[in-house]
Scaffold this active site. Structure first.
Site, PDB file in Angstrom:
ATOM      1  N   ASP A 449       0.860  -1.177   0.000  1.00  0.00           N
ATOM      2  CA  ASP A 449       0.000   0.000   0.000  1.00  0.00           C
ATOM      3  C   ASP A 449       0.899   1.230   0.000  1.00  0.00           C
ATOM      4  OD1 ASP A 449      -1.654   2.111   0.614  1.00  0.00           O
ATOM      5  OD2 ASP A 449      -2.754   1.068   2.205  1.00  0.00           O
ATOM      6  N   HIS A 450       0.872   1.950  -1.082  1.00  0.00           N
ATOM      7  CA  HIS A 450       1.802   3.068  -1.220  1.00  0.00           C
ATOM      8  C   HIS A 450       1.433   4.259  -0.327  1.00  0.00           C
ATOM      9  CE1 HIS A 450       5.160   5.057  -2.813  1.00  0.00           C
ATOM     10  NE2 HIS A 450       5.069   4.697  -4.079  1.00  0.00           N
TER      11      HIS A 450
END
Ligand code: CAO
Length: 477
Positions: A449-450
């Site tokens: 998850d950036h």
């Protein structure tokens, strides 16, 4: 009662004007401002509204007729004498995101270099007509020249087109819609560009907007209302298709697990900006070691597959890269750092995908992990897992190694921030600096998850994982 003819208004120099819609029929009772006819020129679309309430007596035009000149009759209406005043065409309004459109930008879809192609399909930046060429030079007594709403279709090239109020800004392409439809879309908070027009030439009708909103509401209801469109343009629903038109079909009820999986995957996919990083681990030595333990495994009644070793390596890599052992706090201001190492493991069962969690992986040896993994997988397949056994994961491993495939991009099991996808190991030629040697290479894919993990964090985690699997003696360091 008297009759009144509604005619073609000042066209502002527009050429090749065509009737694209006759919105009323003879005998219709219309309200003041109700659209009677829609004209379209090379530059704009014009809705011709009823100047007064009344009844339609006669239509002078039909769809696809070409308009010869201003003042030509369009519609004859019966109106109340008391309300017989002729409207001043100087009230004509232009709806456009632009004021003085340069000729060079007249082609629909032309770029202005601003990156805002199509942005002038704005219905918010309303400019009252001030230039002389948009006002009527002569107002004929009869036919009546009504208020006209002109919607410029071409792209903008000035700052006014970038009005933050514009619901169509930044969206390429034309939108054929009259002011009333635009008003409705604005009120309902939907972007015109998301809606397919069913009118002539794809023109958007009120019914299209209403049907679109209905389908959105239906989509939200069926997804348990989990889809958030706040601040964005919403998610266009997949249209219903009658597949029986194309062949024999059967409708199969989804299991509860399948429904939950669908909801969770949808939620994770929508909430976490996914990035997937790939690498291959050289597990030649690992596999030799694992096979050397086969006899011991038989004595113990446990089989050491690659999965327990991968989980153990992930725990070590997580300990050294704690960014991946976090969750995002719902306040959007904090991370939650976990100081425990529970790892979820995707299990393929006949009833669907189940993810039991192996607790404290960092504290357990490979044999214990192998036993627990086998026991949890068996319980998952038999539908005997407790809720607790599926909770509390920090990270997930999804191994399709026994099934096959060269790689896949796993979906993060939110609120976790990363997941490792493992594919089938295969012998590949690997260059050792002087020659190619056959090596057993394990394809790995790390989705993260950036919002919580940067590429550097993920890269370091993955590099360490590859190194650990390449030389499992490192697991004990
Ligand atoms: N490459 C090559 N072979 C592999 C391998 C890999 N990456 N991973 C496992 N294998 C081999 C094992 O070594 C074993 O072979 P041997 O009997 O010769 O030793 C064989 O495949 C079978 O393994 P297994 O499936 O019984 O056990 P496992 O520990 O590898 O996996 C589990 C356990 C629960 C992860 C697995 O059974 C499973 O359900 N996997 C599917 C997960 C899944 O569906 N993921 C997708 C989620 S998103 O839809």
């Amino acid at each position: 009662m008297g009759s009144e003819i509604v005619g073609v208004p000042d066209l502002g120099g527009a050429e090749e004007v065509e009737v694209i819609e006759v919105s009323v029929a003879v005998g219709d009772i219309v309200e003041v401002d109700q659209t009677l006819v829609v004209l379209e020129s090379d530059k704009a679309m014009m809705e011709i509204p009823a100047p007064k309430a009344g009844k339609i007596l006669k239509l002078f035009v039909k769809e696809e007729d070409k308009i010869e000149k201003e003042g030509d009759p369009l519609v004859e209406m019966e109106v109340s004498e008391a309300d017989g005043s002729v409207q001043d065409q100087s009230e004509t309004a232009i709806e456009s995101g632009v004021n003085d459109e340069p000729e060079t930008n007249d082609e629909p879809g032309a770029s202005d270099g601003s990156g805002l192609e199509g942005a002038a399909v704005s219905d918010q930046a309303k400019v009252e007509s001030q230039s002389s060429d948009t006002k009527a030079a002569t107002i004929p007594e009869t036919p009546t020249a009504p208020d006209v709403n002109l919607t410029i279709q071409k792209p903008a090239d000035n700052a006014s087109a970038q009005s933050p109020q514009s619901d169509d800004a930044n969206v390429p392409g034309e939108v054929y819609a009259g002011p009333a439809v635009r008003q409705l879309a604005r009120e309902l908070g939907v972007a015109l560009t998301d809606i397919r027009g069913s009118g002539p030439r794809g023109r958007l009708l009120k019914e299209d907007v209403q049907a679109y909103v209905k389908s959105l509401v239906k989509g939200r209801a069926s997804s348990g209302g989990s889809v958030s469109s706040a601040g964005g343009r919403g998610i266009p629903p997949v249209p219903d298709t009658d597949f029986s038109e194309f062949g024999e079909i059967e409708t199969i009820k989804m299991s509860k697990i399948a429904r939950l999986t669908a909801t969770n995957m949808h939620r994770s996919w929508l909430n976490a900006p996914h990035v997937t990083q790939f690498d291959d681990a050289d597990i030649t030595e690992l596999e030799a070691f694992r096979k050397s333990l086969k006899a011991e495994g038989e004595l113990r009644g446990t089989k050491l597959t690659p999965v327990p070793i991968i989980l153990k390596a992930c725990a070590v890599a997580l300990a050294n890269n704690p960014v991946l052992n976090r969750s995002l706090h719902s306040d959007g201001q904090h991370y939650i750092q976990k100081h425990y190492m529970h790892i979820g493991m995707a299990v393929d069962t006949p009833r669907g995908l189940i993810v039991p969690v192996v607790r404290d992986v960092d504290k357990k040896g490979l044999w214990q992990l192998a036993e627990e993994i086998a026991a949890l997988a068996a319980k998952a397949r038999d539908g005997k897992l407790t809720a607790k056994e599926m909770q509390g994961g920090c990270f997930t491993v999804s191994s399709l190694g026994a099934i096959g495939g060269k790689g896949f991009t796993p979906i993060i099991n939110t609120p976790q921030v990363a997941i490792l996808g493992v594919s089938k190991a295969q012998i590949q030629p690997a260059w050792n600096g002087s020659e190619f040697l056959p090596r057993n290479m394990l394809p790995l894919a790390l989705s993260y998850d950036h919002q919580a993990v940067n590429g550097g964090d993920a890269g370091r985690f993955m590099t360490e994982l590859v190194s650990l699997l390449g030389d499992i003696r490192r697991l004990s360091l």
